[in-house]
Design an enzyme around this catalytic site. Sequence first.
Site, PDB file in Angstrom:
ATOM      1  N   GLY A   9       0.824  -1.209   0.000  1.00  8.91           N
ATOM      2  CA  GLY A   9       0.000   0.000   0.000  1.00  8.91           C
ATOM      3  C   GLY A   9       0.853   1.250   0.000  1.00  8.91           C
ATOM      4  N   GLY A  11      -0.223   4.539   0.170  1.00 10.22           N
ATOM      5  CA  GLY A  11      -0.951   5.743   0.593  1.00 10.22           C
ATOM      6  C   GLY A  11      -0.096   6.520   1.588  1.00 10.22           C
ATOM      7  N   PHE A  12      -0.748   7.387   2.369  1.00  8.18           N
ATOM      8  CA  PHE A  12      -0.016   8.192   3.358  1.00  8.18           C
ATOM      9  C   PHE A  12       0.819   7.307   4.286  1.00  8.18           C
ATOM     10  CE2 PHE A  12      -3.555  11.265   2.636  1.00  8.18           C
ATOM     11  CZ  PHE A  12      -2.777  12.342   2.261  1.00  8.18           C
ATOM     12  N   VAL A  78      -2.376  -6.907  -4.713  1.00  9.55           N
ATOM     13  CA  VAL A  78      -2.116  -8.004  -3.774  1.00  9.55           C
ATOM     14  C   VAL A  78      -3.421  -8.725  -3.448  1.00  9.55           C
ATOM     15  CG1 VAL A  78      -1.315  -8.541  -1.435  1.00  9.55           C
ATOM     16  CG2 VAL A  78      -0.073  -6.875  -2.835  1.00  9.55           C
ATOM     17  N   GLU A 168     -17.930  18.054   2.052  1.00  4.66           N
ATOM     18  CA  GLU A 168     -17.036  18.653   1.060  1.00  4.66           C
ATOM     19  C   GLU A 168     -17.568  18.420  -0.361  1.00  4.66           C
ATOM     20  OE1 GLU A 168     -12.782  19.085   3.275  1.00  4.66           O
ATOM     21  OE2 GLU A 168     -13.077  17.197   2.243  1.00  4.66           O
ATOM     22  N   ASP A 297      -5.280   3.501   7.790  1.00  2.00           N
ATOM     23  CA  ASP A 297      -6.726   3.256   7.828  1.00  2.00           C
ATOM     24  C   ASP A 297      -7.123   1.807   8.065  1.00  2.00           C
ATOM     25  OD1 ASP A 297      -7.386   5.862   7.289  1.00  2.00           O
ATOM     26  OD2 ASP A 297      -8.592   5.399   5.511  1.00  2.00           O
TER      27      ASP A 297
HETATM   28  C1  LIG Z   1     -12.843  11.477  -0.033  1.00  2.00           C
HETATM   29  C2  LIG Z   1     -11.940  11.467   1.165  1.00  2.00           C
HETATM   30  C3  LIG Z   1     -11.631  12.657   1.819  1.00  2.00           C
HETATM   31  C4  LIG Z   1     -10.773  12.666   2.925  1.00  2.00           C
HETATM   32  N1  LIG Z   1     -10.467  13.849   3.539  1.00  2.00           N
HETATM   33  C5  LIG Z   1      -9.565  13.857   4.554  1.00  2.00           C
HETATM   34  C6  LIG Z   1      -9.151  15.095   5.137  1.00  2.00           C
HETATM   35  O1  LIG Z   1      -9.595  16.168   4.760  1.00  2.00           O
HETATM   36  N2  LIG Z   1      -8.222  15.041   6.142  1.00  2.00           N
HETATM   37  C7  LIG Z   1      -7.683  13.855   6.576  1.00  2.00           C
HETATM   38  O2  LIG Z   1      -6.830  13.852   7.473  1.00  2.00           O
HETATM   39  N3  LIG Z   1      -8.081  12.686   6.047  1.00  2.00           N
HETATM   40  C8  LIG Z   1      -8.988  12.660   5.044  1.00  2.00           C
HETATM   41  N4  LIG Z   1      -9.378  11.477   4.490  1.00  2.00           N
HETATM   42  C9  LIG Z   1      -8.849  10.235   5.053  1.00  2.00           C
HETATM   43  C10 LIG Z   1      -7.467   9.943   4.523  1.00  2.00           C
HETATM   44  O3  LIG Z   1      -7.421  10.117   3.129  1.00  2.00           O
HETATM   45  C11 LIG Z   1      -7.106   8.519   4.906  1.00  2.00           C
HETATM   46  O4  LIG Z   1      -7.166   8.420   6.302  1.00  2.00           O
HETATM   47  C12 LIG Z   1      -5.719   8.162   4.421  1.00  2.00           C
HETATM   48  O5  LIG Z   1      -5.643   8.222   3.019  1.00  2.00           O
HETATM   49  C13 LIG Z   1      -5.349   6.763   4.888  1.00  2.00           C
HETATM   50  O6  LIG Z   1      -4.057   6.486   4.442  1.00  2.00           O
HETATM   51  P1  LIG Z   1      -3.602   4.983   4.233  1.00  2.00           P
HETATM   52  O7  LIG Z   1      -2.201   5.056   3.733  1.00  2.00           O
HETATM   53  O8  LIG Z   1      -3.886   4.196   5.443  1.00  2.00           O
HETATM   54  O9  LIG Z   1      -4.546   4.411   3.128  1.00  2.00           O
HETATM   55  P2  LIG Z   1      -4.791   4.913   1.570  1.00  2.00           P
HETATM   56  O10 LIG Z   1      -4.409   6.322   1.465  1.00  2.00           O
HETATM   57  O11 LIG Z   1      -6.146   4.456   1.306  1.00  2.00           O
HETATM   58  O12 LIG Z   1      -3.716   4.053   0.820  1.00  2.00           O
HETATM   59  C14 LIG Z   1      -3.875   2.680   0.665  1.00  2.00           C
HETATM   60  C15 LIG Z   1      -3.098   2.266  -0.556  1.00  2.00           C
HETATM   61  O13 LIG Z   1      -3.132   0.855  -0.628  1.00  2.00           O
HETATM   62  C16 LIG Z   1      -3.352   0.457  -1.956  1.00  2.00           C
HETATM   63  N5  LIG Z   1      -3.981  -0.864  -1.916  1.00  2.00           N
HETATM   64  C17 LIG Z   1      -5.127  -1.205  -1.283  1.00  2.00           C
HETATM   65  N6  LIG Z   1      -5.375  -2.508  -1.445  1.00  2.00           N
HETATM   66  C18 LIG Z   1      -4.354  -2.993  -2.193  1.00  2.00           C
HETATM   67  C19 LIG Z   1      -4.067  -4.267  -2.697  1.00  2.00           C
HETATM   68  N7  LIG Z   1      -4.854  -5.328  -2.476  1.00  2.00           N
HETATM   69  N8  LIG Z   1      -2.953  -4.421  -3.450  1.00  2.00           N
HETATM   70  C20 LIG Z   1      -2.132  -3.358  -3.700  1.00  2.00           C
HETATM   71  N9  LIG Z   1      -2.379  -2.117  -3.236  1.00  2.00           N
HETATM   72  C21 LIG Z   1      -3.466  -1.945  -2.494  1.00  2.00           C
HETATM   73  C22 LIG Z   1      -4.241   1.542  -2.535  1.00  2.00           C
HETATM   74  O14 LIG Z   1      -4.122   1.607  -3.948  1.00  2.00           O
HETATM   75  C23 LIG Z   1      -3.701   2.783  -1.852  1.00  2.00           C
HETATM   76  O15 LIG Z   1      -2.691   3.408  -2.603  1.00  2.00           O
HETATM   77  C24 LIG Z   1     -10.238  11.445   3.392  1.00  2.00           C
HETATM   78  C25 LIG Z   1     -10.562  10.246   2.733  1.00  2.00           C
HETATM   79  C26 LIG Z   1     -11.389  10.254   1.626  1.00  2.00           C
HETATM   80  C27 LIG Z   1     -11.697   8.979   0.930  1.00  2.00           C
END
Ligand SMILES: Cc1cc2nc3c(=O)[nH]c(=O)nc-3n(C[C@H](O)[C@H](O)[C@H](O)COP(=O)(O)OP(=O)(O)OC[C@H]3O[C@@H](n4cnc5c(N)ncnc54)[C@H](O)[C@@H]3O)c2cc1C
Length: 434
Positions: A9, A11-12, A78, A168, A297
């Site tokens: 993953g 993401g952030f 994955v 939003e 998340d």
């Molecule tokens: C519309 C929206 C608005 C938001 N606004 C805010 C805000 O204003 N402020 C704030 O703090 N938070 C906000 N959030 C929440 C924030 O975006 C999330 O908390 C944050 O992105 C979580 O980060 P993460 O790295 O855990 O997961 P994600 O950012 O979801 O990253 C997960 C990554 O894993 C990858 N992935 C998933 N499953 C697989 C797999 N099986 N195989 C390979 N790759 C995979 C995905 O492609 C993705 O790149 C918002 C969320 C959304 C959806």
Amino acid sequence: MQTRVLVVGGGFAGVACARALAKDDAIQVTLIDRNDYHQFQPLLYQVATSMLAARDIAYPLRKIAAEYDDFVAKRGNVVAIDPVAHSATTDTGETYSGDYVVLAAGSQPNFFNTPGAEHAFPLYSLDDADRLRTRIIQAFEEADRDPRLADEGAIDFVVVGGGPTGVEVAGALSEMINTTMVHEFPALAPGAKVHLVDHGHALLGMFADKAHEYCARILAKDGVELLMGTGVTGIGPGHVTLSNGSTIKTRCVVWGGGLMAAPIASTSGLPQGRGGRIDVGPDFTVAGFPGVLVIGDIANIPAKDGKTHPQLGSVALQSGQWAAKAILADRQQKAAKPFSYLDKGTMAMIGRGAAVAQVKGVELHGKIAFGAWLGVHAALMTGGSNRVDAFKSWAVDFFGKDRAPQALDRSGTPRMQWDEDDAIGTAATAGGAR
Ligand SMILES: Cc1cc2nc3c(=O)[nH]c(=O)nc-3n(C[C@H](O)[C@H](O)[C@H](O)COP(=O)(O)OP(=O)(O)OC[C@H]3O[C@@H](n4cnc5c(N)ncnc54)[C@H](O)[C@@H]3O)c2cc1C
């Protein structure tokens, strides 16, 4: 010998963890994501409403990896995690492994078994944002072709959920209608309507009462119909049904109604708790699975008040940084420090110049909060060019009446079907709308 860490993953959480580890010469990082880019989810709604272009909120993962000597980014979806072998297998059959595996796969929308959820438009990826933008513009084009379709819900937009995502989206969509569509579709835009439905009684529940009222006032002023204390009981291709027994005809239902763990959580063999998320300790490890860490998340991360941290970008980012420290400590057989979250503030943008921010117990509204929102989001964006482009688009939006990338950019998308098997739509179209 180097320690190999596999991060699933980008993401952030995953990127923050991988970056912090890759700085250490003793670590070799492999990061796998189904996309070849890191996406900035908090701004997806701006892509969906033509305020930003997709490229403004996406950054190549390989470019991030190239900043370090021992960091490799791989594209792969994955489908299986082996928490004992510390490996991940993709749908094309490749298996990657490490001395540690860090699961950072994020969330997916939770439709809470709402019938007809497949007709809704979630907002969790760039594809989702692109699909939603196409649907909004397509709906206006269809009603322009045949204005009678306005009576079939062509220009009625329903947003489910009064949390930050719903608020939003509703704010940005009504602004798009009031400032842009009114010039492009002058005969239609005044009749277009955004309805926001939530079974709770307050918008932006996590903020204080004043923010709930401020938010409701701004949205109502922008013409959003607020249906509070009302649930969505079903979604059809041409309508939603509500818990108060009424129906809204619509071809566009935006889902901001809830989240759950990404699908990989349920096949990982790791213990799932609330929201299907994986229960972790304060150092992100999972009881019974040494060498496995779960962050962002997809994890239920314990907070000091006995609850778990919310699904926020800042929590995800900091969890990634702390998990890296935990791994570095573990390889030196030292105990990791428990996670301590530094809350830099929670913000939501409601519209042009209107936002709420809660920073260290102080709540800000209006232009000051909007300024804080702009600064924080620009600072969080990965890559200088993304930041510059986003600022240009925000300036165009704020000072002008146009939204830069507005276009039907998915020309391969099939036309909307007006004769689908939809009880409400079918009955109404029998009157002659086509
Ligand atoms: C519309 C929206 C608005 C938001 N606004 C805010 C805000 O204003 N402020 C704030 O703090 N938070 C906000 N959030 C929440 C924030 O975006 C999330 O908390 C944050 O992105 C979580 O980060 P993460 O790295 O855990 O997961 P994600 O950012 O979801 O990253 C997960 C990554 O894993 C990858 N992935 C998933 N499953 C697989 C797999 N099986 N195989 C390979 N790759 C995979 C995905 O492609 C993705 O790149 C918002 C969320 C959304 C959806």
